[in-house]
Design a protein around this motif. Structure first.
Motif, PDB file in Angstrom:
ATOM      1  N   ARG A   1       9.673 -12.316  -3.567  1.00  0.00           N
ATOM      2  CA  ARG A   1       8.209 -11.957  -4.007  1.00  0.00           C
ATOM      3  C   ARG A   1       7.158 -11.646  -3.055  1.00  0.00           C
ATOM      4  O   ARG A   1       6.237 -10.783  -3.425  1.00  0.00           O
ATOM      5  N   ILE A   2       7.243 -12.102  -1.812  1.00  0.00           N
ATOM      6  CA  ILE A   2       6.265 -11.713  -0.817  1.00  0.00           C
ATOM      7  C   ILE A   2       6.698 -10.415  -0.345  1.00  0.00           C
ATOM      8  O   ILE A   2       5.627  -9.333  -0.287  1.00  0.00           O
TER       9      ILE A   2
ATOM     10  N   ALA B   1      10.897   1.758   1.136  1.00  0.00           N
ATOM     11  CA  ALA B   1      11.938   0.918   1.880  1.00  0.00           C
ATOM     12  C   ALA B   1      11.564  -0.667   1.453  1.00  0.00           C
ATOM     13  O   ALA B   1      12.664  -1.292   1.464  1.00  0.00           O
ATOM     14  N   LEU B   2      10.281  -0.969   1.591  1.00  0.00           N
ATOM     15  CA  LEU B   2      10.133  -2.373   1.185  1.00  0.00           C
ATOM     16  C   LEU B   2      10.460  -2.686  -0.486  1.00  0.00           C
ATOM     17  O   LEU B   2      11.039  -3.914  -0.633  1.00  0.00           O
ATOM     18  N   THR B   3      10.574  -1.820  -1.087  1.00  0.00           N
ATOM     19  CA  THR B   3      11.007  -1.926  -2.669  1.00  0.00           C
ATOM     20  C   THR B   3      12.205  -2.354  -2.602  1.00  0.00           C
ATOM     21  O   THR B   3      12.755  -3.137  -3.326  1.00  0.00           O
ATOM     22  N   ILE B   4      12.995  -1.373  -1.818  1.00  0.00           N
ATOM     23  CA  ILE B   4      14.609  -1.502  -1.864  1.00  0.00           C
ATOM     24  C   ILE B   4      15.120  -2.716  -1.038  1.00  0.00           C
ATOM     25  O   ILE B   4      15.711  -3.406  -1.500  1.00  0.00           O
TER      26      ILE B   4
ATOM     27  N   ASN C   1       4.174 -10.871  -9.754  1.00  0.00           N
ATOM     28  CA  ASN C   1       4.848 -11.482  -8.440  1.00  0.00           C
ATOM     29  C   ASN C   1       4.024 -12.471  -7.965  1.00  0.00           C
ATOM     30  O   ASN C   1       4.737 -13.639  -7.368  1.00  0.00           O
ATOM     31  N   ALA C   2       2.554 -12.442  -7.756  1.00  0.00           N
ATOM     32  CA  ALA C   2       1.811 -13.482  -7.149  1.00  0.00           C
ATOM     33  C   ALA C   2       1.959 -14.868  -7.898  1.00  0.00           C
ATOM     34  O   ALA C   2       2.129 -15.835  -7.360  1.00  0.00           O
TER      35      ALA C   2
ATOM     36  N   SER D   1       7.880  -7.735  -2.260  1.00  0.00           N
ATOM     37  CA  SER D   1       7.491  -7.137  -3.420  1.00  0.00           C
ATOM     38  C   SER D   1       5.826  -7.129  -3.541  1.00  0.00           C
ATOM     39  O   SER D   1       5.552  -5.919  -3.757  1.00  0.00           O
ATOM     40  N   LEU D   2       5.154  -8.002  -2.940  1.00  0.00           N
ATOM     41  CA  LEU D   2       3.729  -7.981  -2.938  1.00  0.00           C
ATOM     42  C   LEU D   2       3.137  -6.787  -1.834  1.00  0.00           C
ATOM     43  O   LEU D   2       2.451  -6.021  -2.198  1.00  0.00           O
ATOM     44  N   VAL D   3       4.121  -7.063  -0.691  1.00  0.00           N
ATOM     45  CA  VAL D   3       3.532  -6.151   0.347  1.00  0.00           C
ATOM     46  C   VAL D   3       4.112  -4.635   0.029  1.00  0.00           C
ATOM     47  O   VAL D   3       3.096  -3.651   0.315  1.00  0.00           O
ATOM     48  N   ALA D   4       5.151  -4.484  -0.686  1.00  0.00           N
ATOM     49  CA  ALA D   4       5.720  -3.246  -1.225  1.00  0.00           C
ATOM     50  C   ALA D   4       4.611  -2.594  -2.155  1.00  0.00           C
ATOM     51  O   ALA D   4       4.328  -1.368  -2.135  1.00  0.00           O
ATOM     52  N   SER D   5       3.965  -3.330  -2.995  1.00  0.00           N
ATOM     53  CA  SER D   5       3.066  -2.718  -4.101  1.00  0.00           C
ATOM     54  C   SER D   5       1.942  -2.286  -3.427  1.00  0.00           C
ATOM     55  O   SER D   5       1.147  -1.540  -3.746  1.00  0.00           O
ATOM     56  N   ALA D   6       1.372  -3.292  -2.320  1.00  0.00           N
ATOM     57  CA  ALA D   6       0.389  -2.950  -1.601  1.00  0.00           C
ATOM     58  C   ALA D   6       0.299  -1.377  -1.028  1.00  0.00           C
ATOM     59  O   ALA D   6      -0.623  -0.496  -1.046  1.00  0.00           O
ATOM     60  N   ALA D   7       1.550  -1.173  -0.473  1.00  0.00           N
ATOM     61  CA  ALA D   7       1.840   0.012   0.489  1.00  0.00           C
ATOM     62  C   ALA D   7       1.726   1.115  -0.823  1.00  0.00           C
ATOM     63  O   ALA D   7       1.323   2.362  -0.492  1.00  0.00           O
ATOM     64  N   VAL D   8       2.503   0.769  -1.995  1.00  0.00           N
ATOM     65  CA  VAL D   8       2.734   2.010  -2.964  1.00  0.00           C
ATOM     66  C   VAL D   8       1.301   2.372  -3.229  1.00  0.00           C
ATOM     67  O   VAL D   8       0.866   3.543  -3.720  1.00  0.00           O
ATOM     68  N   ILE D   9       0.452   1.350  -3.622  1.00  0.00           N
ATOM     69  CA  ILE D   9      -0.991   1.529  -4.309  1.00  0.00           C
ATOM     70  C   ILE D   9      -1.492   2.108  -3.089  1.00  0.00           C
ATOM     71  O   ILE D   9      -2.612   3.256  -3.657  1.00  0.00           O
TER      72      ILE D   9
END
Length: 205
Positions: free
Chosen positions: A28-29, A13-16, A61-62, A31-39
């Protein structure tokens, strides 16, 4: 659906949401949160390809987030302070000019603006001199047909940073905060220009 799947759906959901955003800093913010969730999801299900894919994206992104935050900060500082345009240097090309060199003529197509770093440049139509710290050629970006409203001649050998309008437009579209601050900066310089003496260091033409 268990809590592990919930984390996976949250990342999706965050990626979308990030893909649907039009402004760069929030994008970018998120995207970073989405990456953390997916990881986190990838580690819980033991999928290293998922973890690796997102881990690679985080530094990019950072870095972009840091660039945009710094850009907005520098532009706001310039608009509120001494109107310095040093923040433009990464987006332009420094060029040296000999005395007598013509940078552009009135009526020509305008594609660049110049930030004077050294020497002296003259706008003959208005008998104005532009010295170090001055910006000139910006109004061509706003004029009908993108045509020069005056000419510019180098009267004392010097240097100027040549910034293409394409770079200015790209920065404007990437971040509305930059666009607002840049317009504010331009307006303040226009007011300065209207009340400037013959020899100045901050006119726009």
């Amino acid at each position: 659906m268990n809590w592990v799947e919930g984390i996976g759906y949250l990342g999706t959901a965050l990626t979308i949401s990030a893909s649907a955003m039009s402004t760069m800093i929030p994008l970018r913010i998120i995207s970073l949160v989405a990456s953390a969730a997916v990881i986190t999801y990838g580690l819980l299900i033991g999928s290293m390809p998922v973890v690796l894919t997102e881990a690679i994206q985080i530094p990019f992104n950072a870095w972009r987030l840091w660039q945009m935050v710094r850009l907005v900060r520098d532009v706001e500082t310039a608009a509120e302070g001494d109107l310095s345009l040093d923040w433009l240097k990464p987006y332009g090309t420094e060029r040296a000019f000999a005395a007598g060199a013509a940078l552009f003529a009135k009526g020509e197509e305008a594609t660049t603006m110049y930030y004077v770093e050294a020497g002296c440049f003259r706008i003959p139509e208005y008998e104005i001199e532009v010295r170090a710290g001055g910006i000139v050629g910006e109004l061509g970006l706003l004029s009908p047909g993108n045509r020069r409203t005056a000419s510019l001649i180098c009267t004392e050998a010097g240097r100027a940073l040549e910034v293409p309008y394409s770079a200015v437009k790209q920065l404007y579209y990437q971040n509305p905060e930059f666009g607002f601050s840049f317009l504010k900066l331009t307006s303040e310089r226009l007011f300065q220009s209207a009340n400037a003496p013959v020899s100045v260091g901050g006119d726009i033409v």
